[in-house]
Design an enzyme around this catalytic site. Structure first.
Site, short mmCIF file in Angstrom:
data_model
loop_
_atom_site.label_atom_id
_atom_site.label_comp_id
_atom_site.label_asym_id
_atom_site.label_seq_id
_atom_site.Cartn_x
_atom_site.Cartn_y
_atom_site.Cartn_z
N ARG A 193 11.87 -6.66 4.75
CA ARG A 193 11.49 -5.30 4.50
C ARG A 193 12.43 -4.27 5.34
NH1 ARG A 193 5.43 -2.59 5.21
NH2 ARG A 193 5.61 -3.43 7.28
N ARG A 242 -0.54 -9.95 12.74
CA ARG A 242 -0.96 -8.66 12.09
C ARG A 242 -2.08 -9.18 10.88
NH1 ARG A 242 4.15 -5.95 10.40
NH2 ARG A 242 2.88 -4.40 9.44
N LYS A 267 0.74 -1.16 0.05
CA LYS A 267 0.05 -0.08 0.05
C LYS A 267 0.84 1.33 -0.25
CE LYS A 267 -2.22 -0.34 4.03
NZ LYS A 267 -1.49 -1.26 4.75
N ARG A 299 11.36 -2.76 10.94
CA ARG A 299 10.45 -2.40 11.76
C ARG A 299 10.05 -3.42 12.78
NH1 ARG A 299 5.35 -0.39 8.48
NH2 ARG A 299 4.07 -1.61 10.12
N ARG A 354 -9.48 0.89 9.47
CA ARG A 354 -9.01 -0.50 9.19
C ARG A 354 -10.14 -1.42 10.28
NH1 ARG A 354 -2.88 0.22 8.94
NH2 ARG A 354 -1.99 -1.64 9.31
P1 AMP Z 1 1.09 0.03 9.39
O1 AMP Z 1 2.26 0.76 9.27
O2 AMP Z 1 0.01 0.60 8.50
O3 AMP Z 1 1.18 -1.41 8.96
O4 AMP Z 1 0.53 0.06 10.83
C1 AMP Z 1 1.46 -0.44 11.87
C2 AMP Z 1 0.61 -0.46 13.28
O5 AMP Z 1 -0.01 0.60 13.44
C3 AMP Z 1 -0.52 -1.55 13.03
O6 AMP Z 1 -0.16 -2.99 13.08
C4 AMP Z 1 -1.59 -0.95 14.00
O7 AMP Z 1 -0.86 -1.49 15.41
C5 AMP Z 1 -1.22 0.50 13.99
N1 AMP Z 1 -2.29 1.14 13.21
C6 AMP Z 1 -2.18 1.61 12.01
N2 AMP Z 1 -3.16 2.16 11.52
C7 AMP Z 1 -4.22 1.79 12.16
C8 AMP Z 1 -5.72 2.03 12.50
N3 AMP Z 1 -6.15 2.67 11.48
N4 AMP Z 1 -6.32 1.46 13.62
C9 AMP Z 1 -5.59 0.55 14.46
N5 AMP Z 1 -4.30 0.57 14.58
C10 AMP Z 1 -3.73 0.94 13.49
#
Ligand code: AMP
Length: 214
Positions: free
Chosen positions: A128, A172, A14, A161, A89
């Site tokens: 990554r 996840r 994404k 990360r 989400r």
């Molecule tokens: P991402 O970089 O989008 O993979 O997000 C990393 C982490 O941030 C996720 O595994 C969640 O713990 C948190 N996170 C990101 N966006 C959201 C969201 N919209 N709602 C809840 N947690 C989020």
């Protein structure tokens, strides 16, 4: 104000696809994960609360991320066109976004989901590497930086990360299937969902996304 929502499993590409298309499509990207990681790095109250969920691969509470997104959008211009990467989400977060849009007369233009099988995203996430300074994303095998471990764009040292460890990746993905697939179904039912095949090179996926949003 217009909004395009970008959905997809962790590791679906994404963020990488978004980075390629935002300029062409005149969109301002807002990545919820980046906002949260910044809050964690700055040790704000929200960041301290978020970090324990993020480190275990869980979603942070809807109200916490909802407040951050709504503060950002409400502080922006009426003419803004946002690409929301990673929000909403959950189904309750969809409701939060609907309320934000209703408040400021905004319009949800489309929701795009980048589709990739779990086995593919697991391999992608395990390799990554990200730049903590400019947020550029690399992969040790498929998208390596010119110098190993160093960001091409800003020369900062790349990092893995903390939530890209194997057991957290599995968690996840489980969370994605459990909580985010309802969002995809709901946007499909509203007739705003566009599905993009996320398998293939970065340019090919970005081109499919551009076509889907034209
Ligand atoms: P991402 O970089 O989008 O993979 O997000 C990393 C982490 O941030 C996720 O595994 C969640 O713990 C948190 N996170 C990101 N966006 C959201 C969201 N919209 N709602 C809840 N947690 C989020």
């Amino acid at each position: 104000m217009d909004v395009v929502v970008l959905l997809g499993a962790p590791g679906s590409g994404k963020g990488t696809a978004a980075a390629r298309v935002v300029q062409k499509l005149g969109l301002t990207p807002i990545a919820s994960g980046d906002m949260l990681r910044d809050a964690v790095a700055r040790q704000t109250a929200a960041g301290i609360e978020a970090s324990r969920y993020m480190n275990s691969g869980e979603l942070v509470p809807d109200a916490l991320i909802g407040r951050m997104i709504s503060d950002l959008i409400e502080a922006g211009s009426d003419q803004a066109r946002y690409l929301l990467d990673g929000f909403p989400r959950t189904v309750p977060q969809m409701g939060i976004l609907d309320a934000i849009l209703a408040d400021c007369g905004g319009v949800l233009k489309a929701a795009v989901v980048i589709e990739v099988a779990d086995a593919v995203v697991t391999a992608r996430l395990a390799g990554r590497q990200v730049c903590p300074a400019c947020k550029a994303v690399y992969h040790v095998a498929t998208l390596p930086p010119k110098r190993a471990g160093v960001c091409d764009a800003c020369a900062a040292a790349l990092v893995q990360r903390t939530d890209d460890l194997p057991e957290t990746i599995a968690q996840r993905l489980a969370v994605y299937h459990r909580q985010t697939e309802g969002v995809i179904d709901a946007y499909a039912a509203r007739g705003v969902l566009k599905r993009v095949d996320g398998v293939g090179g970065v340019d090919a996926v970005a081109e499919r996304m551009t076509q889907a949003l034209k």
